[in-house]
Design a protein around this motif. Structure first.
Motif, PDB file in Angstrom:
ATOM      1  N   ILE A  79     -17.048   2.295  -3.534  1.00  0.00           N
ATOM      2  CA  ILE A  79     -15.720   2.723  -3.943  1.00  0.00           C
ATOM      3  C   ILE A  79     -14.736   1.619  -3.571  1.00  0.00           C
ATOM      4  O   ILE A  79     -14.552   1.316  -2.382  1.00  0.00           O
ATOM      5  CB  ILE A  79     -15.301   4.039  -3.260  1.00  0.00           C
ATOM      6  CG1 ILE A  79     -16.235   5.188  -3.663  1.00  0.00           C
ATOM      7  CG2 ILE A  79     -13.853   4.402  -3.600  1.00  0.00           C
ATOM      8  CD1 ILE A  79     -16.140   5.607  -5.121  1.00  0.00           C
ATOM      9  N   ALA A  80     -14.141   1.004  -4.568  1.00  0.00           N
ATOM     10  CA  ALA A  80     -13.143  -0.050  -4.364  1.00  0.00           C
ATOM     11  C   ALA A  80     -13.638  -1.145  -3.408  1.00  0.00           C
ATOM     12  O   ALA A  80     -12.927  -1.571  -2.503  1.00  0.00           O
ATOM     13  CB  ALA A  80     -11.838   0.558  -3.843  1.00  0.00           C
ATOM     14  N   GLY A  81     -14.890  -1.552  -3.605  1.00  0.00           N
ATOM     15  CA  GLY A  81     -15.440  -2.628  -2.801  1.00  0.00           C
ATOM     16  C   GLY A  81     -15.981  -2.215  -1.449  1.00  0.00           C
ATOM     17  O   GLY A  81     -16.490  -3.044  -0.694  1.00  0.00           O
ATOM     18  N   THR A  82     -15.870  -0.924  -1.134  1.00  0.00           N
ATOM     19  CA  THR A  82     -16.383  -0.398   0.130  1.00  0.00           C
ATOM     20  C   THR A  82     -17.551   0.539  -0.155  1.00  0.00           C
ATOM     21  O   THR A  82     -17.451   1.391  -1.045  1.00  0.00           O
ATOM     22  CB  THR A  82     -15.291   0.367   0.894  1.00  0.00           C
ATOM     23  OG1 THR A  82     -14.218  -0.530   1.202  1.00  0.00           O
ATOM     24  CG2 THR A  82     -15.831   0.960   2.181  1.00  0.00           C
ATOM     25  N   THR A  83     -18.640   0.418   0.563  1.00  0.00           N
ATOM     26  CA  THR A  83     -19.807   1.269   0.347  1.00  0.00           C
ATOM     27  C   THR A  83     -19.773   2.473   1.283  1.00  0.00           C
ATOM     28  O   THR A  83     -19.697   2.325   2.499  1.00  0.00           O
ATOM     29  CB  THR A  83     -21.113   0.493   0.559  1.00  0.00           C
ATOM     30  OG1 THR A  83     -21.143  -0.636  -0.319  1.00  0.00           O
ATOM     31  CG2 THR A  83     -22.317   1.378   0.262  1.00  0.00           C
ATOM     32  N   ILE A  84     -19.797   3.661   0.676  1.00  0.00           N
ATOM     33  CA  ILE A  84     -19.811   4.914   1.424  1.00  0.00           C
ATOM     34  C   ILE A  84     -21.252   5.390   1.566  1.00  0.00           C
ATOM     35  O   ILE A  84     -21.983   5.470   0.577  1.00  0.00           O
ATOM     36  CB  ILE A  84     -18.981   5.992   0.696  1.00  0.00           C
ATOM     37  CG1 ILE A  84     -17.527   5.544   0.566  1.00  0.00           C
ATOM     38  CG2 ILE A  84     -19.059   7.328   1.419  1.00  0.00           C
ATOM     39  CD1 ILE A  84     -16.697   6.480  -0.295  1.00  0.00           C
ATOM     40  N   HIS A  85     -21.667   5.691   2.787  1.00  0.00           N
ATOM     41  CA  HIS A  85     -23.025   6.176   3.038  1.00  0.00           C
ATOM     42  C   HIS A  85     -22.934   7.639   3.501  1.00  0.00           C
ATOM     43  O   HIS A  85     -22.812   7.911   4.698  1.00  0.00           O
ATOM     44  CB  HIS A  85     -23.717   5.330   4.098  1.00  0.00           C
ATOM     45  CG  HIS A  85     -23.949   3.910   3.681  1.00  0.00           C
ATOM     46  ND1 HIS A  85     -25.033   3.522   2.916  1.00  0.00           N
ATOM     47  CD2 HIS A  85     -23.225   2.786   3.900  1.00  0.00           C
ATOM     48  CE1 HIS A  85     -24.976   2.223   2.693  1.00  0.00           C
ATOM     49  NE2 HIS A  85     -23.886   1.749   3.277  1.00  0.00           N
ATOM     50  N   VAL A  86     -22.978   8.544   2.570  1.00  0.00           N
ATOM     51  CA  VAL A  86     -22.905   9.969   2.882  1.00  0.00           C
ATOM     52  C   VAL A  86     -24.313  10.549   2.930  1.00  0.00           C
ATOM     53  O   VAL A  86     -25.051  10.498   1.938  1.00  0.00           O
ATOM     54  CB  VAL A  86     -22.048  10.724   1.843  1.00  0.00           C
ATOM     55  CG1 VAL A  86     -22.188  12.230   2.015  1.00  0.00           C
ATOM     56  CG2 VAL A  86     -20.588  10.311   1.977  1.00  0.00           C
TER      57      VAL A  86
ATOM     58  N   GLY B  25     -10.092   8.906   1.472  1.00  0.00           N
ATOM     59  CA  GLY B  25      -9.685   8.159   2.653  1.00  0.00           C
ATOM     60  C   GLY B  25      -9.828   6.663   2.460  1.00  0.00           C
ATOM     61  O   GLY B  25      -8.958   5.877   2.846  1.00  0.00           O
ATOM     62  N   VAL B  26     -10.920   6.243   1.855  1.00  0.00           N
ATOM     63  CA  VAL B  26     -11.155   4.832   1.579  1.00  0.00           C
ATOM     64  C   VAL B  26     -10.084   4.276   0.648  1.00  0.00           C
ATOM     65  O   VAL B  26      -9.683   3.106   0.751  1.00  0.00           O
ATOM     66  CB  VAL B  26     -12.563   4.635   0.970  1.00  0.00           C
ATOM     67  CG1 VAL B  26     -12.727   3.241   0.375  1.00  0.00           C
ATOM     68  CG2 VAL B  26     -13.631   4.879   2.021  1.00  0.00           C
ATOM     69  N   LEU B  27      -9.590   5.122  -0.249  1.00  0.00           N
ATOM     70  CA  LEU B  27      -8.591   4.690  -1.223  1.00  0.00           C
ATOM     71  C   LEU B  27      -7.162   4.797  -0.690  1.00  0.00           C
ATOM     72  O   LEU B  27      -6.206   4.630  -1.444  1.00  0.00           O
ATOM     73  CB  LEU B  27      -8.750   5.510  -2.511  1.00  0.00           C
ATOM     74  CG  LEU B  27     -10.061   5.257  -3.264  1.00  0.00           C
ATOM     75  CD1 LEU B  27     -10.275   6.299  -4.354  1.00  0.00           C
ATOM     76  CD2 LEU B  27     -10.066   3.856  -3.858  1.00  0.00           C
TER      77      LEU B  27
ATOM     78  N   MET C 236     -13.749   3.131   9.068  1.00  0.00           N
ATOM     79  CA  MET C 236     -13.642   2.528   7.747  1.00  0.00           C
ATOM     80  C   MET C 236     -12.362   2.974   7.045  1.00  0.00           C
ATOM     81  O   MET C 236     -11.604   2.146   6.503  1.00  0.00           O
ATOM     82  CB  MET C 236     -14.860   2.907   6.902  1.00  0.00           C
ATOM     83  CG  MET C 236     -14.832   2.376   5.475  1.00  0.00           C
ATOM     84  SD  MET C 236     -16.189   3.078   4.480  1.00  0.00           S
ATOM     85  CE  MET C 236     -17.612   2.438   5.356  1.00  0.00           C
ATOM     86  N   VAL C 237     -12.088   4.282   7.040  1.00  0.00           N
ATOM     87  CA  VAL C 237     -10.909   4.775   6.321  1.00  0.00           C
ATOM     88  C   VAL C 237      -9.623   4.395   7.055  1.00  0.00           C
ATOM     89  O   VAL C 237      -8.578   4.189   6.433  1.00  0.00           O
ATOM     90  CB  VAL C 237     -10.977   6.303   6.097  1.00  0.00           C
ATOM     91  CG1 VAL C 237     -12.222   6.669   5.298  1.00  0.00           C
ATOM     92  CG2 VAL C 237     -10.921   7.077   7.404  1.00  0.00           C
ATOM     93  N   ALA C 238      -9.687   4.295   8.377  1.00  0.00           N
ATOM     94  CA  ALA C 238      -8.504   3.907   9.153  1.00  0.00           C
ATOM     95  C   ALA C 238      -8.037   2.513   8.758  1.00  0.00           C
ATOM     96  O   ALA C 238      -6.826   2.236   8.707  1.00  0.00           O
ATOM     97  CB  ALA C 238      -8.805   3.981  10.642  1.00  0.00           C
ATOM     98  N   LYS C 239      -8.968   1.627   8.468  1.00  0.00           N
ATOM     99  CA  LYS C 239      -8.624   0.266   8.055  1.00  0.00           C
ATOM    100  C   LYS C 239      -7.905   0.258   6.714  1.00  0.00           C
ATOM    101  O   LYS C 239      -7.202  -0.700   6.390  1.00  0.00           O
ATOM    102  CB  LYS C 239      -9.891  -0.584   7.968  1.00  0.00           C
ATOM    103  CG  LYS C 239     -10.541  -0.876   9.307  1.00  0.00           C
ATOM    104  CD  LYS C 239     -11.789  -1.703   9.135  1.00  0.00           C
ATOM    105  CE  LYS C 239     -12.443  -1.999  10.484  1.00  0.00           C
ATOM    106  NZ  LYS C 239     -13.697  -2.772  10.318  1.00  0.00           N
TER     107      LYS C 239
END
Length: 326
Positions: free
Chosen positions: A124-131, A184-186, A213-216
């Protein structure tokens, strides 16, 4: 003396391998049973009847019954002596026929259209989410899996991050948390993910893993909470007003449609809340009740498949809903 026309069991079921969206309704009467004196339908008999009704003799077919107590689908046990005693005289179920040559997990509702692997994650937007998710077995509820609607909604938010960026976001039926974490990532200012209690341990595990990750990306807080649509919390209970409500793949059982609609109406009562919904159509009755209900509450815009950036089947719906109609 019992009448041979007496209805023993009413079955509402979807044959998920068929192209029709219709939910089939059949009545099993006493005369249909070989042991009329007992007037009970066993698991093995129900299995045979549904296969015969669908003219399908596949030995690899599976039937899942919705259990109202656990609010999840349960794999039909062929050794069940009395289906009506266990699940009630009116049951909902799905029948799935899989290719025995393909060695893959069985999905209780429908196979995935979009590929997802927890190890590979979702970008998502260059960030990989591992759920992480739980294998969809009979003991687990449907809220422990990543479904197509969640991937569709997450990718839609990726293409339109302004929908959540800097906003207070609430997710209903968050399951294992993919959509809320994507928000959060977005750059959502705050995300509250909600579902039934059985979903929260896995949801919290996934949320905790992605907190840094989302805090950043500007997300100040990401939390998990219980929300039962039959008795939803107030906005005060959830910490205050929200700007956006997200709902992914929560429309499949007709009995849950009205509680969901009532919850949306309650939480969006302020009038300037945007509701974004994705779902896979899995039965005509639930779809029509939801479709008519959501249009009576909100101004609704259907998002075309071109807007998602990826091809999707017609059975997947993506809706942006705005201020409640007055």
């Amino acid at each position: 003396m019992n009448s041979p026309d007496r209805v023993i069991l009413v079955v509402l079921f979807d044959h998920v391998n068929e192209s029709s969206d219709d939910t089939i309704k059949i009545r099993i009467r006493e005369r249909d049973l070989p042991q009329a004196a007992n007037a009970t339908v066993s698991g093995a008999q129900l299995y045979s009847m549904l296969l015969n009704y669908c003219q399908d003799s596949a030995s690899n077919a599976t039937i899942d019954i919705y259990d109202q107590e656990t609010e999840s689908f349960q794999l039909l046990d062929h050794n069940e002596n009395d289906v009506a005693k266990r699940f009630g005289r009116c049951i909902r179920c799905t029948l799935t026929c899989s290719d025995p040559s393909v060695n893959e997990p069985r999905d209780a509702i429908m196979g995935r259209y979009f590929a997802y692997d927890a190890d590979g994650g979702l970008e998502i937007a260059g960030t990989t989410i591992h759920v992480q998710e739980t294998p969809n077995i009979s003991e687990a509820g449907t809220g422990l899996n990543v479904w197509d609607g969640a991937i569709l909604l997450a990718k839609h938010l990726e293409l339109s991050p302004e929908l959540v960026k800097g906003k207070r976001v609430l997710e209903l039926g968050a399951g294992c948390g993919l959509v809320g974490i994507a928000a959060g990532v977005l750059g959502a200012k705050e995300v509250i993910l909600t579902d039934l209690p059985y979903c929260l341990p896995l949801m919290k595990k996934n949320v905790d893993f992605h907190q840094e990750m989302v805090a950043k990306n500007g997300c100040q807080q990401m939390t998990c909470a219980v929300c039962d649509w039959y008795d939803p919390p107030s906005l005060v209970d959830l910490g205050g007003d929200v700007d956006v409500i997200l709902v992914a793949d929560c429309i499949w059982i007709q009995e849950l449609v009205l509680p969901l609609l009532n919850t949306l109406k309650k939480l969006a009562a302020k009038g300037n809340v945007q509701v974004i919904i994705s779902y896979q159509q899995r039965g005509k009755a639930a779809h029509l009740e939801f479709w008519n209900g959501i249009h009576s509450i909100f101004s609704v815009r259907g998002v075309d498949k071109v807007d998602t950036g990826s091809r999707k089947p017609d059975c997947l719906h993506l809706l942006e809903c705005h201020s409640p109609c007055r």
